[in-house]
Design a protein around this motif. Sequence first.
Motif, PDB file in Angstrom:
ATOM      1  N   GLN A 221       1.720 -58.742-120.604  1.00  0.00           N
ATOM      2  CA  GLN A 221       0.815 -59.023-121.719  1.00  0.00           C
ATOM      3  C   GLN A 221       1.199 -60.348-122.364  1.00  0.00           C
ATOM      4  OE1 GLN A 221      -1.235 -56.321-122.285  1.00  0.00           O
ATOM      5  NE2 GLN A 221      -2.197 -56.595-124.265  1.00  0.00           N
ATOM      6  N   THR A 222       0.281 -61.289-122.384  1.00  0.00           N
ATOM      7  CA  THR A 222       0.563 -62.558-123.041  1.00  0.00           C
ATOM      8  C   THR A 222      -0.735 -63.238-123.446  1.00  0.00           C
ATOM      9  OG1 THR A 222       1.694 -64.701-122.826  1.00  0.00           O
ATOM     10  CG2 THR A 222       0.597 -63.872-120.875  1.00  0.00           C
ATOM     11  N   SER A 223      -0.713 -63.887-124.597  1.00  0.00           N
ATOM     12  CA  SER A 223      -1.819 -64.730-125.052  1.00  0.00           C
ATOM     13  C   SER A 223      -1.207 -66.058-125.472  1.00  0.00           C
ATOM     14  CB  SER A 223      -2.571 -64.091-126.222  1.00  0.00           C
ATOM     15  OG  SER A 223      -3.147 -62.868-125.836  1.00  0.00           O
ATOM     16  N   MET A 224      -1.715 -67.147-124.905  1.00  0.00           N
ATOM     17  CA  MET A 224      -1.054 -68.423-125.111  1.00  0.00           C
ATOM     18  C   MET A 224      -2.053 -69.568-125.047  1.00  0.00           C
ATOM     19  SD  MET A 224       2.208 -69.957-122.975  1.00  0.00           S
ATOM     20  CE  MET A 224       1.358 -69.873-121.399  1.00  0.00           C
ATOM     21  N   ILE A 225      -1.847 -70.549-125.917  1.00  0.00           N
ATOM     22  CA  ILE A 225      -2.557 -71.822-125.849  1.00  0.00           C
ATOM     23  C   ILE A 225      -1.543 -72.859-125.383  1.00  0.00           C
ATOM     24  CG2 ILE A 225      -3.829 -73.582-127.140  1.00  0.00           C
ATOM     25  CD1 ILE A 225      -4.498 -71.335-129.187  1.00  0.00           C
ATOM     26  N   ALA A 226      -1.817 -73.517-124.254  1.00  0.00           N
ATOM     27  CA  ALA A 226      -0.901 -74.509-123.690  1.00  0.00           C
ATOM     28  C   ALA A 226      -1.616 -75.855-123.637  1.00  0.00           C
ATOM     29  CB  ALA A 226      -0.448 -74.082-122.296  1.00  0.00           C
ATOM     30  N   ILE A 227      -1.063 -76.843-124.324  1.00  0.00           N
ATOM     31  CA  ILE A 227      -1.674 -78.168-124.417  1.00  0.00           C
ATOM     32  C   ILE A 227      -0.780 -79.151-123.677  1.00  0.00           C
ATOM     33  CG2 ILE A 227      -2.365 -80.013-126.002  1.00  0.00           C
ATOM     34  CD1 ILE A 227      -2.533 -77.332-127.988  1.00  0.00           C
ATOM     35  N   ARG A 228      -1.311 -79.725-122.587  1.00  0.00           N
ATOM     36  CA  ARG A 228      -0.519 -80.649-121.780  1.00  0.00           C
ATOM     37  C   ARG A 228      -0.891 -82.083-122.106  1.00  0.00           C
ATOM     38  NH1 ARG A 228      -0.391 -82.296-115.538  1.00  0.00           N
ATOM     39  NH2 ARG A 228      -0.970 -84.267-116.533  1.00  0.00           N
TER      40      ARG A 228
ATOM     41  N   ASP B 269      -7.543 -68.697-105.838  1.00  0.00           N
ATOM     42  CA  ASP B 269      -8.693 -69.601-105.888  1.00  0.00           C
ATOM     43  C   ASP B 269      -8.935 -70.169-107.284  1.00  0.00           C
ATOM     44  OD1 ASP B 269     -10.700 -70.900-104.453  1.00  0.00           O
ATOM     45  OD2 ASP B 269     -12.229 -69.466-105.081  1.00  0.00           O
ATOM     46  N   ALA B 270      -8.292 -69.595-108.309  1.00  0.00           N
ATOM     47  CA  ALA B 270      -8.459 -70.120-109.671  1.00  0.00           C
ATOM     48  C   ALA B 270      -7.964 -71.553-109.784  1.00  0.00           C
ATOM     49  CB  ALA B 270      -7.723 -69.231-110.674  1.00  0.00           C
ATOM     50  N   ASN B 271      -7.100 -71.978-108.864  1.00  0.00           N
ATOM     51  CA  ASN B 271      -6.584 -73.350-108.902  1.00  0.00           C
ATOM     52  C   ASN B 271      -7.655 -74.387-108.595  1.00  0.00           C
ATOM     53  OD1 ASN B 271      -3.871 -72.636-109.495  1.00  0.00           O
ATOM     54  ND2 ASN B 271      -3.557 -72.054-107.364  1.00  0.00           N
ATOM     55  N   ARG B 272      -8.755 -73.968-107.981  1.00  0.00           N
ATOM     56  CA  ARG B 272      -9.793 -74.952-107.635  1.00  0.00           C
ATOM     57  C   ARG B 272     -10.512 -75.510-108.854  1.00  0.00           C
ATOM     58  NH1 ARG B 272     -14.771 -72.633-108.226  1.00  0.00           N
ATOM     59  NH2 ARG B 272     -15.019 -70.399-107.799  1.00  0.00           N
ATOM     60  N   LEU B 273     -10.332 -74.896-110.009  1.00  0.00           N
ATOM     61  CA  LEU B 273     -10.985 -75.403-111.213  1.00  0.00           C
ATOM     62  C   LEU B 273     -10.346 -76.698-111.713  1.00  0.00           C
ATOM     63  CD1 LEU B 273     -11.528 -72.136-113.311  1.00  0.00           C
ATOM     64  CD2 LEU B 273     -13.165 -73.300-111.840  1.00  0.00           C
ATOM     65  N   PHE B 274      -9.100 -76.949-111.329  1.00  0.00           N
ATOM     66  CA  PHE B 274      -8.392 -78.104-111.871  1.00  0.00           C
ATOM     67  C   PHE B 274      -8.980 -79.409-111.352  1.00  0.00           C
ATOM     68  CE2 PHE B 274      -4.839 -74.926-112.294  1.00  0.00           C
ATOM     69  CZ  PHE B 274      -4.855 -74.921-113.675  1.00  0.00           C
ATOM     70  N   ASP B 275      -8.826 -80.452-112.171  1.00  0.00           N
ATOM     71  CA  ASP B 275      -9.385 -81.766-111.847  1.00  0.00           C
ATOM     72  C   ASP B 275      -8.437 -82.628-111.029  1.00  0.00           C
ATOM     73  OD1 ASP B 275     -11.579 -81.014-113.272  1.00  0.00           O
ATOM     74  OD2 ASP B 275     -11.188 -82.286-115.014  1.00  0.00           O
ATOM     75  N   SER B 276      -7.137 -82.319-111.038  1.00  0.00           N
ATOM     76  CA  SER B 276      -6.182 -83.125-110.283  1.00  0.00           C
ATOM     77  C   SER B 276      -5.086 -82.231-109.740  1.00  0.00           C
ATOM     78  CB  SER B 276      -5.579 -84.219-111.175  1.00  0.00           C
ATOM     79  OG  SER B 276      -4.863 -83.654-112.258  1.00  0.00           O
ATOM     80  N   ASP B 277      -4.363 -82.734-108.739  1.00  0.00           N
ATOM     81  CA  ASP B 277      -3.354 -81.931-108.055  1.00  0.00           C
ATOM     82  C   ASP B 277      -2.163 -81.595-108.945  1.00  0.00           C
ATOM     83  OD1 ASP B 277      -4.885 -81.964-105.790  1.00  0.00           O
ATOM     84  OD2 ASP B 277      -3.832 -83.667-104.871  1.00  0.00           O
ATOM     85  N   ASP B 278      -1.914 -82.382-109.998  1.00  0.00           N
ATOM     86  CA  ASP B 278      -0.735 -82.117-110.833  1.00  0.00           C
ATOM     87  C   ASP B 278      -1.036 -81.169-111.981  1.00  0.00           C
ATOM     88  OD1 ASP B 278      -2.237 -83.807-112.407  1.00  0.00           O
ATOM     89  OD2 ASP B 278      -0.504 -84.917-113.180  1.00  0.00           O
ATOM     90  N   GLN B 279      -2.229 -80.618-112.025  1.00  0.00           N
ATOM     91  CA  GLN B 279      -2.570 -79.610-113.029  1.00  0.00           C
ATOM     92  C   GLN B 279      -2.331 -78.224-112.437  1.00  0.00           C
ATOM     93  OE1 GLN B 279      -6.651 -80.619-113.981  1.00  0.00           O
ATOM     94  NE2 GLN B 279      -6.036 -82.109-115.529  1.00  0.00           N
ATOM     95  N   VAL B 280      -1.570 -77.413-113.139  1.00  0.00           N
ATOM     96  CA  VAL B 280      -1.257 -76.064-112.685  1.00  0.00           C
ATOM     97  C   VAL B 280      -1.349 -75.106-113.867  1.00  0.00           C
ATOM     98  CG1 VAL B 280       0.250 -76.800-110.784  1.00  0.00           C
ATOM     99  CG2 VAL B 280       1.227 -76.415-113.073  1.00  0.00           C
ATOM    100  N   TRP B 281      -1.591 -73.822-113.581  1.00  0.00           N
ATOM    101  CA  TRP B 281      -1.642 -72.822-114.641  1.00  0.00           C
ATOM    102  C   TRP B 281      -0.257 -72.631-115.250  1.00  0.00           C
ATOM    103  CZ3 TRP B 281      -6.095 -71.671-116.573  1.00  0.00           C
ATOM    104  CH2 TRP B 281      -7.241 -71.623-115.781  1.00  0.00           C
TER     105      TRP B 281
END
Length: 496
Positions: A352-359, A480-492
Amino acid sequence: MNLGKNDSADNLPCSFVIFGATGNLASNKLLPALYHLEAAGRLAESLTIIAFARRDWTTENWREHMRETLDGKIKGSLDTPVFERFIARFSYHKGDLNDVASYRALAERLPPESACSGAVFYLAIKPAEFGAVIQNLEAVGLNKPRGLHRVVIEKPFGEDLESAQMLNRLLHQYFDEEQVYRIDHFLGKETVQNLLVFRFANTLIEPLWNRNFIDHVQITVAESIGIEDRADYYDRAGALRDMLQNHLMQLLTVVAMEPPAALEADALQDEKVKVLRSIRPIAKRAVHAHALRAQYTHGKIDGKPVVGYQQEENVEPNSITETFVAAKFYIDNWRWRGVPFFLRTGKRMPHQTSMIAIRFRHPPQQLFRETPLETIDPNWILLSIQPDESMRMEIHVKQPGLDMDTRLMQMNASFLKTDEQTLDAYETLLLDVIEGDRSLFLRFDEIEWAWRVVDPILNHWAVEREYIPTYAAGNWGPADANRLFDSDDQVWRNEL
């Protein structure tokens, strides 16, 4: 929260009616929150509480139920003097939500208008039953005089844009907007409220909060539980309606909003609506690139085997209801143009986790090109909403030694001292309802624009009825959720 009250202390209600008082919401959230408010001395002596439910109980049966319900759900042990004072406020009203005679009997139990400023009607019931309660309150005159009583409605508010508009028209036929409190308990959480302070009270942070410095934003609400006993609701709703359209969209607006002119309900809601109106519409042909859904199959949670969604009790055979959804949105305004906001939520995830992550973006100049630091990890701001409420910043520092090596260090900006406890979100919101503070509640145009944002996704999925991707319980959703990212260095970002 006391951001901006619409009513004075002299205008406090003296009756609080809970429709669906024996249900899960009342048992798990409302009764413990009201007890804690009682223990803190925040409930007026004149406030009486009526439990409205179908069971053939007396008030004594109800009070015994309360004792059993609160055991294990409150902070610490049950305080006998507080509990005796608390249960003395309650009476039980046996009634059917669809039977107008039950409402006539309820009206006779409420104090006359001359003795009280009004009542709070809390609809802790299924969304399908909202309309019946609203119409029956009107049928016996409990909506009069206009502007007096308050109605609290849980999410989801409608099933899509059209049904939300219909429900709102029904509400406004009998109640004024100022009487309607549309609750989203995420807005009552300390971290979400503290985000306003974090942004707008710190000149160190606010100048960086824009497209020039931020690479992307992730908002994750993960649950390790399954659907429990909510199959009759959840199998019709799914994760997009149940979580993303309300909870996650509200978190997005708090992250992205401009500073309000004042800390008042309308000013805050105006800025949140501006964010929702600025979200780039998703074209029908682009839904696949912006959103995906999945459903959990059997797996393990905390080392224990769990069944898949289609094997849960009362779930329709071969159901394609999504238990996981991830989506990408762009806010086309001066502050956020080009910055993707990634939202995801799912059930049967590792914990269980709820988080806002700003890179943040990478430094513009690679000073360390000839050193082991040729590629440097980006900075993050991490806002944990649950299970722990905290705020952290990740920055680079040099490791001791001869080489130019660095390590990431977390600066913990947690706002709780060791001897402090955070308020439960429902404690905050229930007190705001009683005191007439609408700052942390939703205005209808917020809900309407949130539906406008997600309706294209719902409409697209409505015609894809033959197949849904899956993920094993105990995982962070489909790969497949990784396909939403705009660049290869973006990860969940899964962990703090």
